[in-house]
Design a protein around this motif. Structure first.
Motif, PDB file in Angstrom:
ATOM      1  N   VAL A 198       0.810  -1.267  -0.174  1.00  0.00           N
ATOM      2  CA  VAL A 198       0.069   0.015  -0.090  1.00  0.00           C
ATOM      3  C   VAL A 198       1.052   1.120  -0.050  1.00  0.00           C
ATOM      4  O   VAL A 198       1.818   1.162   0.928  1.00  0.00           O
ATOM      5  CB  VAL A 198      -1.116  -0.022   1.334  1.00  0.00           C
ATOM      6  N   GLY A 199       0.669   2.349  -0.939  1.00  0.00           N
ATOM      7  CA  GLY A 199       1.418   3.428  -0.978  1.00  0.00           C
ATOM      8  C   GLY A 199       1.163   4.173   0.374  1.00  0.00           C
ATOM      9  O   GLY A 199       0.358   4.281   1.026  1.00  0.00           O
ATOM     10  N   ARG A 200       2.206   5.358   0.384  1.00  0.00           N
ATOM     11  CA  ARG A 200       2.335   6.114   1.624  1.00  0.00           C
ATOM     12  C   ARG A 200       1.161   6.976   1.946  1.00  0.00           C
ATOM     13  O   ARG A 200       0.823   6.929   2.852  1.00  0.00           O
ATOM     14  CB  ARG A 200       3.756   7.032   1.567  1.00  0.00           C
ATOM     15  N   GLY A 201       0.706   7.643   0.639  1.00  0.00           N
ATOM     16  CA  GLY A 201      -0.424   8.326   0.842  1.00  0.00           C
ATOM     17  C   GLY A 201      -1.835   7.815   1.393  1.00  0.00           C
ATOM     18  O   GLY A 201      -2.355   8.112   2.190  1.00  0.00           O
ATOM     19  N   GLU A 202      -1.821   6.455   0.692  1.00  0.00           N
ATOM     20  CA  GLU A 202      -3.057   5.762   1.153  1.00  0.00           C
ATOM     21  C   GLU A 202      -2.827   5.359   2.863  1.00  0.00           C
ATOM     22  O   GLU A 202      -3.935   5.268   3.531  1.00  0.00           O
ATOM     23  CB  GLU A 202      -3.325   4.538   0.356  1.00  0.00           C
ATOM     24  N   LEU A 203      -1.560   4.867   2.992  1.00  0.00           N
ATOM     25  CA  LEU A 203      -1.391   4.640   4.751  1.00  0.00           C
ATOM     26  C   LEU A 203      -1.743   5.446   5.402  1.00  0.00           C
ATOM     27  O   LEU A 203      -2.453   5.300   6.414  1.00  0.00           O
ATOM     28  CB  LEU A 203      -0.038   3.996   4.691  1.00  0.00           C
ATOM     29  N   LEU A 204      -1.183   6.751   5.138  1.00  0.00           N
ATOM     30  CA  LEU A 204      -1.487   8.079   5.861  1.00  0.00           C
ATOM     31  C   LEU A 204      -2.921   8.284   5.955  1.00  0.00           C
ATOM     32  O   LEU A 204      -3.658   8.325   7.158  1.00  0.00           O
ATOM     33  CB  LEU A 204      -0.751   9.242   5.376  1.00  0.00           C
ATOM     34  N   ARG A 205      -3.635   8.054   4.996  1.00  0.00           N
ATOM     35  CA  ARG A 205      -5.251   8.397   5.056  1.00  0.00           C
ATOM     36  C   ARG A 205      -5.877   7.091   6.000  1.00  0.00           C
ATOM     37  O   ARG A 205      -6.489   7.543   6.876  1.00  0.00           O
ATOM     38  CB  ARG A 205      -5.886   8.033   3.601  1.00  0.00           C
ATOM     39  N   ARG A 206      -5.786   5.885   5.842  1.00  0.00           N
ATOM     40  CA  ARG A 206      -6.122   4.736   6.594  1.00  0.00           C
ATOM     41  C   ARG A 206      -5.624   4.961   8.078  1.00  0.00           C
ATOM     42  O   ARG A 206      -6.482   4.869   9.085  1.00  0.00           O
ATOM     43  CB  ARG A 206      -5.320   3.610   6.119  1.00  0.00           C
ATOM     44  N   LEU A 207      -4.348   5.332   8.551  1.00  0.00           N
ATOM     45  CA  LEU A 207      -3.966   5.616   9.579  1.00  0.00           C
ATOM     46  C   LEU A 207      -4.767   6.870  10.522  1.00  0.00           C
ATOM     47  O   LEU A 207      -4.844   6.762  11.549  1.00  0.00           O
ATOM     48  CB  LEU A 207      -2.341   5.881   9.889  1.00  0.00           C
ATOM     49  N   ALA A 208      -5.020   7.954   9.611  1.00  0.00           N
ATOM     50  CA  ALA A 208      -5.557   9.054  10.235  1.00  0.00           C
ATOM     51  C   ALA A 208      -6.934   8.581  10.781  1.00  0.00           C
ATOM     52  O   ALA A 208      -7.496   8.958  11.687  1.00  0.00           O
ATOM     53  CB  ALA A 208      -5.511  10.390   9.369  1.00  0.00           C
TER      54      ALA A 208
END
Length: 178
Positions: A115-125
Motif C-alpha cells: 500500500v502506498g504512503r499516501g493511502e497508508l496515511l489516510r487509513r492511519l488518520a
C-alpha cells in the motif's frame, strides 16, 4: 488421500496496510485461528505511546512474539490453520516463522499487502480516531521510519494481496506458495 496439512497465513505489510481487516473478514470466518501480536500487547499494556512510552514497544513486544510463536507451533502441530497477524517487516522474521511452520508440519502462505504512503496515511488518520488495540498513533514521520525499516518481500514465495479483496475478489496474484 494423505492427511490434511494445516496452512499458516503469514501477513506482511506496513501499519495500516489492511492485514487485520483481511484476517478478520476473509480468514477468521473460515475457521482460521488469528494470532495478533498488537492485540495481546494492547490487552496487557494498553495503548502504544499513551499507556506506555513508544520507546518501550520493542521490549514489550518481544516476549509476546515469542509466546505467540509457541502457540503457532502448537496450533499447527494440532492441525489448525492459523493467520499470523503482524507486519513481519524484516525478512529474517518471515524466514523464522516459515521454519516454525514447516517444522511443525504445516505449509505457509506469505501474503504481502503493498500500500502506498499516501493511502497508508489516510487509513492511519482514520484508524487513529477510532483508538483500540490496532490503532497505534502513527505520525507521518513514524510512517517514514517504518517504510525505511520495512524489507519488501521479493522472491520469498510471496503472494500479492491487492485492494480488490475488499470487494471479495481475494488475492490479486500469486507468486508461489511453499
Amino acid at each position: 488421500m494423505g492427511e490434511r496439512v494445516p496452512t499458516v497465513y503469514l501477513l506482511v505489510g506496513l501499519t495500516g496496510a489492511g492485514k487485520t481487516t483481511y484476517a478478520r473478514r476473509v480468514l477468521e470466518p473460515g475457521g482460521v485461528v488469528r494470532l495478533a501480536v498488537d492485540e495481546v500487547v494492547f490487552a496487557r499494556y494498553g495503548r502504544y505511546g499513551v499507556d506506555y512510552p513508544a520507546s518501550e514497544y520493542f521490549a514489550i513486544e518481544a516476549p509476546v512474539v515469542a509466546e505467540l510463536r509457541g502457540q503457532l507451533g502448537e496450533l499447527v502441530a494440532a492441525g489448525r490453520d492459523v493467520v499470523w497477524d503482524h507486519g513481519l517487516w524484516p525478512r529474517g522474521d518471515r524466514e523464522a516463522l516459515k521454519a516454525v511452520v514447516e517444522a511443525t508440519g504445516g505449509r505457509w502462505r506469505l501474503l504481502y499487502f503493498p500500500v502506498g504512503r499516501g493511502e497508508l496515511l489516510r487509513r492511519l488518520a482514520e484508524r487513529n480516531r477510532r483508538g483500540g488495540a490496532n490503532a497505534l498513533p502513527v505520525t507521518a514521520a513514524d510512517l517514514d521510519d517504518f517504510i525505511g525499516r520495512f524489507e519488501v518481500p521479493v522472491g520469498e514465495g510471496e503472494e500479492i494481496v491487492g485492494p480488490e479483496w475488499f470487494g471479495g475478489e481475494g488475492l490479486a496474484s500469486g507468486r508461489g506458495v511453499s
